[in-house]
Design a protein around this motif. Sequence first.
Motif: not given
Length: 867
Positions: A297, A299, A301, A303-304, A309-314, A317
């Motif tokens: 994404n 920001d 993080t 994505n789907e 691991y979706a939603g985790l900061e890079r 993750a």
Amino acid sequence: MSLEKNFNFNEAEARLYQWWEERGYFKPEAMHHGAAPYVISMPPPNVTGALHNGHAMFVSLEDLMIRHARMTGRSALWVPGTDHAGIATQLQVEKMLINEGTSREAVGRDEFLRRTWEWKAKYGGHIQRQLRRLGASCDWERERFTLDDGLSEAVREAFVRLWEDGLVYRGTRLINWSPGLKTAVSDLEVENKDIEGKLYFFKYQIEGGGFIPVATTRPETILGDTAVCVHPEDERYQHYIGKMAIVPMLNRAIPVIADEYVTREFGTGALKVTPGHDFNDYDLAQRHNLPIINVMNRDATLNENAGPYAGLERFEARKKLWADMEAADLTIEVKPYNMTVPVSQRGGEIIEPLISEQWFVNVKPLAEKAIAAVRDGRIKIVPDHFEKVYYHWLENIQDWCVSRQLWWGHRIPAWHHIETGEVVVRREDSPPDDSGKWQQDPDVLDTWFSSGLWPFSTVGWPKDTADLQRYYPTHMMETGYDILFFWVVRMVMMGLWFTDEPPFETIYLHGLVRDEHGRKMSKTLGNVIDPLEIVEEYGADALRFTLLTGSAPGNDMNLALSRVEHSRNFGNKLWQITRFILSNLEDEAPIGRPKQAKLDLPSRWIMSRLTSLVQTVDRLFANYQYGEAGRQILSFVWDELADWYVEISKHTLYGDDLAAKSLTRTVLCYALDTCLRLLHPYMPFITEELWQAIPHEGEALIVESWPEVDVSYLDAEAEASMQTIMELVVGIRNTRNEYAIEPSKKLTGVVITETMRETLEAYSYIFARLCNVNELQFADAAPENAAVVIAADVAFYLVGMVDVEAERQRLEQEQTSLEQQIARVEGLLANDGFVQKAKPEIVQRERDRLQDLRASYQAVSERLKSL
């Protein structure tokens, strides 16, 4: 006019600047009507910025150029202005909102822009006041800001024309994404930073059995892999080519492909291909028609497409994915790895290559025009070795991503129909109709887009104004070499495209200002020198003169406070010379050149040297060697005018010959007036203050004429005779020191010469005043027990003071030195390249010097023989 004991720069600088500005001297109209224009567009500093040494350097150089042009009769216009600095300014306002407990998203676009304009109004004047403090003689009534109405109209016009020319398009491509700033950034706004990272080795399982070992520095991007690539001739992996590999933890099948791009010897010899997050992989995917998967994404993080691991900061993750892979026995090892990562120049965070829909400009047609303009000589780059870099960059230029996901800036003049998806690009700052179904594109243009229009938008384009007609194209673009591609190249491309003319004739590139040890100034090293603190302590003239005389085109310079102090001391020397001259004028007010016919030898000499100085300075200015020109002026003022002529002139000024006194005053005033004119572009404040104090015609030095050369004052004979006298004086002083003779003790000199007797008799007072030899005798044979000083064919004996053995040793050392000098000059004159290429007068000067050296050598040899 009398002068205070010292120059009070704190009082004088503000007073003189205000007076110059009120009198209208900064305006091009200050010169007589019809004068040829000379125009510089100021590199616009960030509107909310603070003065640093880079600003001080460009102000010093450009003000020197503009003051020189004004004095040479040009209609000089220096256009000032500031840049809205999209990212930098938005960051400042966002920090302010965060400190207030809110954010730009929370307050909304309109309120955010209102707050940013407030910020600009509050802090925007600081940089202007600081530029004034340095003496910038620009036309403030023509000051521009890149978000002015006129410049905003120019930006819309330029964008629309590029759209109409088929060069603007909206497309989905891999770009540099700044997660912190939440915007695309250009390659030029990305810096490479060396860090201690890690290299992660893992297994890419192959359907049907086996695995390919692969290494990466960014495990989180494994989730976006669309192929594994090996070299087609790599025997280790050839049998896997065409099979399918399984993406760890996602169990997605991807092909094993072959490409000669892979370096077999690096790492494991196998590459994971992530076209959605790596520029090289993106190119590889284009060749092999691979799908592109974005797992991130805006920001940073995931994505789907990253599955669990979706939603985790890079970076979070990265840890989680690697831990899961270890548990699944898919990892091999992790090694420390020194690596280079891209970081945002403004935000400082690691840049993420990201697939994104953006606005682009196809700049290749513009680049072709820019290349041609330098190749055919319409634009000159100083120094010229930057031409190679200029060509290389333009010949390999990529499409320019001009959209930024910011709110502060020029909003892209494109409107999207919310139902049909139609896009309309228009000049008017309003929707195509009143249906209410149009939304303006939310993005703003790259700051460098508006900056690229600067030379012509600031004088009225796209309107056909009187200023555009008279002051465009400009003449000089002076800036740091570090923004050659950020800004200068864009101005060349856009100027040629929109006006069919190069925006300037010359590009002068200065270097970086470093600390005294050559290190880049940084807060981390604690070596930042604040130019405003220097100005407070030493004055603007001292800082300017230091920067100007310490720099050369394209070269970095080291700034030491000791050099600033030396420049301040030079200003003090100039002040004291002027006070001395004024104190000896009595009721006279001499103006203009002295009459040649009655000049004595020292006056003929100083007038010849002054004429040579003006010639030299003119030649150096014509070749952009402003630093060397300043050093030559300093050398003349300090080493010739002050140390020799002023001291010698005291004999006449304190004497009874009224005609000789009057002539000497005229010479002193003329020499000082000329030096003040030459120095004015370097040290404007002290030179104006001193010029107002000496006899003069005219209102102000800032609009006085540049010195003109009258070659009739060139006098090689006078220079040669004075050179011999000065060498004798220096030699006598050194000999007195060697023999520890008290300065107050008067000495007698015995002179042997075939050519200089008449001159030395006439000017014997020079030896009495400058080295306390109050009696000269002329002889044919050397006296006993005498030290000797030799210059040209003159042997000057100081009687009654010699240790014979010490004198022999001293003469032997002098003989060795003369042998070395003779060998050097003989070698120079034996060099056909020098004799054929150097100016005839320079070759003749070396021949005359060789003759003098040989005469001195003969005299020393004879003296040694007599001892």
